[in-house]
Design a protein around this motif. Structure first.
Motif, PDB file in Angstrom:
ATOM      1  N   GLY A 154      19.781  -4.655 -19.246  1.00 13.66           N
ATOM      2  CA  GLY A 154      18.851  -4.728 -20.309  1.00 13.66           C
ATOM      3  C   GLY A 154      19.214  -5.698 -21.468  1.00 13.66           C
ATOM      4  O   GLY A 154      19.669  -6.954 -21.094  1.00 13.66           O
ATOM      5  N   GLU A 155      19.345  -5.180 -22.627  1.00 15.20           N
ATOM      6  CA  GLU A 155      19.362  -6.195 -23.712  1.00 15.20           C
ATOM      7  C   GLU A 155      20.795  -5.859 -24.385  1.00 15.20           C
ATOM      8  O   GLU A 155      21.193  -6.378 -25.301  1.00 15.20           O
ATOM      9  CB  GLU A 155      18.551  -5.820 -24.982  1.00 15.20           C
ATOM     10  N   THR A 156      21.701  -5.033 -23.688  1.00 14.38           N
ATOM     11  CA  THR A 156      22.912  -4.758 -24.250  1.00 14.38           C
ATOM     12  C   THR A 156      23.903  -5.633 -24.072  1.00 14.38           C
ATOM     13  O   THR A 156      25.285  -5.634 -24.704  1.00 14.38           O
ATOM     14  CB  THR A 156      23.468  -3.401 -23.627  1.00 14.38           C
ATOM     15  N   GLN A 157      23.804  -6.699 -23.228  1.00 16.78           N
ATOM     16  CA  GLN A 157      25.021  -7.616 -23.165  1.00 16.78           C
ATOM     17  C   GLN A 157      24.617  -9.274 -23.409  1.00 16.78           C
ATOM     18  O   GLN A 157      24.472  -9.839 -22.497  1.00 16.78           O
ATOM     19  CB  GLN A 157      25.901  -7.741 -21.844  1.00 16.78           C
ATOM     20  N   PRO A 158      24.157  -9.360 -24.544  1.00 14.36           N
ATOM     21  CA  PRO A 158      23.503 -10.731 -24.884  1.00 14.36           C
ATOM     22  C   PRO A 158      24.908 -11.898 -24.771  1.00 14.36           C
ATOM     23  O   PRO A 158      25.969 -11.621 -25.073  1.00 14.36           O
ATOM     24  CB  PRO A 158      23.187 -10.842 -26.219  1.00 14.36           C
ATOM     25  N   LEU A 159      24.456 -12.873 -24.212  1.00 16.80           N
ATOM     26  CA  LEU A 159      25.299 -14.160 -24.232  1.00 16.80           C
ATOM     27  C   LEU A 159      25.298 -14.811 -25.761  1.00 16.80           C
ATOM     28  O   LEU A 159      26.517 -15.177 -26.372  1.00 16.80           O
ATOM     29  CB  LEU A 159      24.944 -15.132 -23.406  1.00 16.80           C
ATOM     30  N   ILE A 160      24.371 -14.676 -26.407  1.00 15.59           N
ATOM     31  CA  ILE A 160      24.054 -15.237 -27.564  1.00 15.59           C
ATOM     32  C   ILE A 160      23.643 -14.053 -28.676  1.00 15.59           C
ATOM     33  O   ILE A 160      22.534 -13.529 -28.311  1.00 15.59           O
ATOM     34  CB  ILE A 160      22.951 -16.362 -27.713  1.00 15.59           C
ATOM     35  N   VAL A 161      24.370 -13.639 -29.387  1.00 14.66           N
ATOM     36  CA  VAL A 161      23.862 -12.477 -30.418  1.00 14.66           C
ATOM     37  C   VAL A 161      22.928 -13.110 -31.513  1.00 14.66           C
ATOM     38  O   VAL A 161      23.408 -13.544 -32.526  1.00 14.66           O
ATOM     39  CB  VAL A 161      25.180 -11.844 -31.015  1.00 14.66           C
ATOM     40  N   THR A 162      21.753 -12.393 -31.190  1.00 13.51           N
ATOM     41  CA  THR A 162      20.494 -12.842 -31.861  1.00 13.51           C
ATOM     42  C   THR A 162      19.277 -12.015 -31.714  1.00 13.51           C
ATOM     43  O   THR A 162      19.322 -11.680 -30.466  1.00 13.51           O
ATOM     44  CB  THR A 162      20.109 -14.477 -31.800  1.00 13.51           C
ATOM     45  N   SER A 163      18.651 -11.629 -32.887  1.00 12.14           N
ATOM     46  CA  SER A 163      17.448 -10.697 -32.505  1.00 12.14           C
ATOM     47  C   SER A 163      16.340 -11.503 -31.980  1.00 12.14           C
ATOM     48  O   SER A 163      15.257 -11.097 -31.904  1.00 12.14           O
ATOM     49  CB  SER A 163      17.440  -9.776 -33.736  1.00 12.14           C
ATOM     50  N   GLU A 164      16.611 -12.849 -32.155  1.00 11.99           N
ATOM     51  CA  GLU A 164      15.392 -13.685 -31.750  1.00 11.99           C
ATOM     52  C   GLU A 164      15.122 -14.093 -30.415  1.00 11.99           C
ATOM     53  O   GLU A 164      16.116 -13.499 -29.558  1.00 11.99           O
ATOM     54  CB  GLU A 164      15.429 -14.984 -32.740  1.00 11.99           C
ATOM     55  N   ARG A 165      14.162 -14.719 -29.927  1.00  7.62           N
ATOM     56  CA  ARG A 165      14.047 -14.840 -28.416  1.00  7.62           C
ATOM     57  C   ARG A 165      14.979 -15.961 -28.299  1.00  7.62           C
ATOM     58  O   ARG A 165      15.348 -17.097 -28.833  1.00  7.62           O
ATOM     59  CB  ARG A 165      12.584 -15.687 -28.358  1.00  7.62           C
TER      60      ARG A 165
END
Length: 221
Positions: A154-165
């Motif tokens: 899901g959303e738990t392992q972003p490459l880029i930490v941002t709340s935006e698209r």
């Protein structure tokens, strides 16, 4: 018995009763053997040691590193979509060509999303993306027995930490996960089998067969 000795004995007896009471209140003490149910990890250490000894685990790790070096392992998606675009399909064709060389090996596809949307929705979307990749690889002739789309971060392992698209977070990642136990070419020494085949192939002249053979294609339906 002196009064002092009697007081010491009474104190020790009280301490013993306190300890027994504490043990009885504990979740583990005072219960019959086998009361605590195995959470599923009991045999992991033995399995890991066995795989290390027979070479399977080391080869899976090595093959995973080679896969990551030789082909793109990630495809990305448009916002709120699990549809594969032309770039994603081209990448997956590269993955499929590589995967065909190793009919004994399983692969797992992990789905990811960016941080826009609820966790529950994003987990479903990540899974849908992983399933889309598995379906496309299967359409390229890779057996579904060798492909898993069972995990969604899901959303738990972003490459880029941002709340935006962020498109780089809307991705799937394909990884080597293990061996196919039921494949007809898998022997007791799976590690030796694969290594020997790759060794023979490496000795072929440059003008010879550098890719996969028809026989290999036929084993992966």
């Amino acid at each position: 018995m002196t009064g002092r000795s009697k007081m010491i004995r009474i104190g020790l007896a009280g301490l013993g009763l306190s300890l027994l009471a504490a043990c009885g209140a504990s979740s583990q003490w005072g219960q019959e053997a086998g009361r605590v149910v195995d959470n599923g990890s009991f045999g992991n250490a033995t399995m890991n040691n066995t795989q290390i000894q027979n070479g399977d685990r080391r080869y899976v790790i090595d093959l995973g590193e080679r896969f990551a070096e030789e082909v793109p392992t990630m495809v990305t998606f448009a916002f709120n979509s699990a549809q594969l675009d032309n770039g994603a399909r081209a990448t997956l064709r590269e993955q499929a060509n590589w995967i065909r060389q190793f009919p004994e090996v399983r692969f797992r596809v992990y789905g990811h999303t960016d941080l826009v949307g609820s966790p529950a929705y994003n987990k479903r979307l990540g899974m849908a993306r992983a399933q889309a990749v598995v379906s496309y690889l299967a359409a390229q002739g890779i057996s579904r027995e060798r492909l898993e789309a069972v995990v969604s971060y899901g959303e738990t392992q972003p490459l880029i930490v941002t709340s935006e698209r962020e498109r780089r977070n809307r991705r799937t990642v394909t990884e080597v996960s293990g061996f196919v136990g039921s494949h007809p070419t898998v022997l007791d020494g799976k590690y030796a089998e694969v290594i020997y085949r790759e060794y023979i192939r490496s000795a072929e002249p440059a003008s010879g067969l550098t890719g996969i053979t028809g026989a290999e294609l036929s084993t992966d339906s």
